[in-house]
Design an enzyme around this catalytic site. Sequence first.
Site, PDB file in Angstrom:
ATOM      1  N   SER A 330       0.804  -1.233   0.000  1.00  0.00           N
ATOM      2  CA  SER A 330       0.000   0.000   0.000  1.00  0.00           C
ATOM      3  C   SER A 330       0.830   1.273   0.000  1.00  0.00           C
ATOM      4  O   SER A 330       0.268   2.367  -0.135  1.00  0.00           O
ATOM      5  CB  SER A 330      -0.940  -0.003   1.202  1.00  0.00           C
ATOM      6  OG  SER A 330      -1.927  -1.012   1.041  1.00  0.00           O
ATOM      7  N   ASP A 354     -17.235   1.720  -0.841  1.00  0.00           N
ATOM      8  CA  ASP A 354     -16.426   0.505  -0.702  1.00  0.00           C
ATOM      9  C   ASP A 354     -17.192  -0.533   0.112  1.00  0.00           C
ATOM     10  O   ASP A 354     -17.349  -0.390   1.326  1.00  0.00           O
ATOM     11  CB  ASP A 354     -15.115   0.858   0.002  1.00  0.00           C
ATOM     12  CG  ASP A 354     -14.308  -0.378   0.388  1.00  0.00           C
ATOM     13  OD1 ASP A 354     -14.547  -1.451  -0.190  1.00  0.00           O
ATOM     14  OD2 ASP A 354     -13.448  -0.244   1.283  1.00  0.00           O
ATOM     15  N   ASP A 369     -10.891  -6.031   0.117  1.00  0.00           N
ATOM     16  CA  ASP A 369     -10.253  -4.945   0.857  1.00  0.00           C
ATOM     17  C   ASP A 369      -9.649  -5.551   2.119  1.00  0.00           C
ATOM     18  O   ASP A 369     -10.123  -6.579   2.610  1.00  0.00           O
ATOM     19  CB  ASP A 369     -11.284  -3.870   1.232  1.00  0.00           C
ATOM     20  CG  ASP A 369     -10.608  -2.556   1.597  1.00  0.00           C
ATOM     21  OD1 ASP A 369      -9.949  -2.516   2.656  1.00  0.00           O
ATOM     22  OD2 ASP A 369     -10.727  -1.599   0.831  1.00  0.00           O
ATOM     23  N   HIS A 375     -14.818   0.335   3.717  1.00  0.00           N
ATOM     24  CA  HIS A 375     -14.619   1.642   4.358  1.00  0.00           C
ATOM     25  C   HIS A 375     -15.783   2.602   4.125  1.00  0.00           C
ATOM     26  O   HIS A 375     -15.686   3.775   4.511  1.00  0.00           O
ATOM     27  CB  HIS A 375     -13.339   2.290   3.820  1.00  0.00           C
ATOM     28  CG  HIS A 375     -12.093   1.511   4.117  1.00  0.00           C
ATOM     29  ND1 HIS A 375     -11.318   1.737   5.230  1.00  0.00           N
ATOM     30  CD2 HIS A 375     -11.490   0.498   3.434  1.00  0.00           C
ATOM     31  CE1 HIS A 375     -10.281   0.907   5.218  1.00  0.00           C
ATOM     32  NE2 HIS A 375     -10.376   0.143   4.132  1.00  0.00           N
ATOM     33  N   CYS A 388      -7.589   2.392   1.611  1.00  0.00           N
ATOM     34  CA  CYS A 388      -8.705   1.664   1.013  1.00  0.00           C
ATOM     35  C   CYS A 388      -8.265   0.959  -0.270  1.00  0.00           C
ATOM     36  O   CYS A 388      -7.936   1.605  -1.275  1.00  0.00           O
ATOM     37  CB  CYS A 388      -9.844   2.631   0.718  1.00  0.00           C
ATOM     38  SG  CYS A 388     -11.212   1.883  -0.177  1.00  0.00           S
TER      39      CYS A 388
END
Length: 630
Positions: A330, A354, A369, A375, A388
């Site tokens: 990430s 999401d 996720d 999220h 996210c």
Amino acid sequence: MRRPAPLKNLDRELARFHGRLKAGAGFVALLATVLLAREFYLQITQHAFYTGRAESNRISLVPIAPNRGLILDSKGRVLAENYSAYTLEVTRAHIHNLEATLTEVGKLIEITPGQLRRFRRLLAESHEFETVPLKSKLTDEEVAILAANRYRLPGIEVKARLFRNYQAGPGMAHVVGFIGRINDRDLKQLRESGREKNYQGGAHIGKTGLEQSYETLLHGRTGFDQMETDSGGRAVRVLSRIAPVPGKDLRLYLDRELQEVAEHAFGDYLGGLVALDPNTGGVLALVSKPGFDPNLFVDGIDPVTWKSLNESPDRPMVNRVLRGIYPPGSTIKPFMAMAGLELGLRKPEDAIVDPGYFTLPRSRHQYRDWKKGGHGVVNLSKSIAQSCDVYYYRLAVDMGIDRMHDYLAQFGLGEKSGIDLDGESAGLLPSREWKQRRFKQVWYPGETVIAGIGQGYHLTTPLQLAVATAMIANGGQRIEPRLAQAARDPLTRTWQTLPAPARTRLAIDPQNLAAVREGMVAVTHPGGTASRAAAGAVYTIAGKTGTAQVVGIKQGARYDAASLARKHRDHALFIAYAPAENPTIAIAVMVENGEHGATTAAPIARAVMDFYLTGKRPGAMTLGGNDATD
């Protein structure tokens, strides 16, 4: 009756005698003429040549190795220095029975099995007339014993040698490097570069790290003594001297204390950390853990020790900052966000919902996720702050792998940074063209999805992440990182700044840059994935956590660290810069099998930034916590 003997012809015999006498005299005269001609040729015609030959037999040029330059940190603390010690040297060509001589020496002073193994290895790599060290750092008593017995040990002598000492120890091994004995490969390179003469009388050369990168600068220039010798080849007196010129001292951007803080912050974890000044490109700290003792290599490492280092599962000889390649996870998201804004695919206020997963059209496969349930409503700032995945799955599909590749490459991903150390890996920034060339296969849409969160084929080094983070911190300038800052002339004792590193500028819309920076600051505020690690800081931190998978997880399964061996657990990453308003440090941390960037990598970065910005030394650190994790 006997016939009477004829009377001798005296005139004829006398004439014959005179003829022989003349011939002999002529022959003698001819020989005398030849001898005189030869003497004239040697004494007159060839006078200069044979005078030079005689002089060369009487005079020897003895090379004098120069003092190697010191390596200092940014505050003048010594990292690599020289010291003198006596060494027992063996010249194989002067010894009739080597084994008998070694046995005799062993009766006089202690020679360990390890020293013998190292000697035999160096002997195999050396020429017959070269001296090979048998034992280094002799005591005064050992020197006296060997001197008293030298008359019965031809080919054995005691020499004073300069040795290198690395004060900083294992923590700086991957930065400073080490020197080692010159081998055939080194000699070949020296001949090809025309520098062989400058290494006469020297036995060592830089092998790794800065010792290798700045070898020409650190080595200096070899000097020579013109020695008069007797018929036995023993020195009588010094006729003249060309003094050696010491190597230049090297001052780094790196701070030894900051390096120690960073190394201590890792605790028992393995990994890599690099901290840069985003304005100059100077490397403030570079830690690859575990390290090794560079002093082991100075005069030839024992084969047993070398084998233990080389075959260790912890890979202490690998510089993880330069050569360790890992999925960025990430930590790629701020750069993906910048790409989305700059390519016109997103605006800061654009939001998605999401649900906790993403599916491609006409596919039932779910790309999950990291947060079960998702999220909720997510805009760009929240997508960075809470990491996210679904936001970036969608962005990656909209962008496509080729546009993703081309934009991220501008941040130095998938390329060598140009740091002044050898052995850097380029990592891998995938594209359609790369996959076709490498595997002869087409690119699949699902590979684009996971590339959006730094997984799949994408591989990067901690150094590349630090350079890219520094670009966000300094507004888009890509600066080649540098460890060495200045060199000190040995004669004038003045410091001279080394040439500035190369810079290129990436044109970024200031509003887009501000939006990404806002998201990275939100990472360290309440609700962000690294809020706990940044709690109580007296300066503002902008960062991004990351987790890189080591082993794949089946569809529908969940990551369970407790069920995995430590070596199979996720790697933890964290990138950051501070103070966010006016950055002076940019950092990238990778903790092998650390599981979550927020709970292992971010606290390490915090300890380093605290010391650099406030002078605060961390106490006993506990890695782990209850941050939202990624």
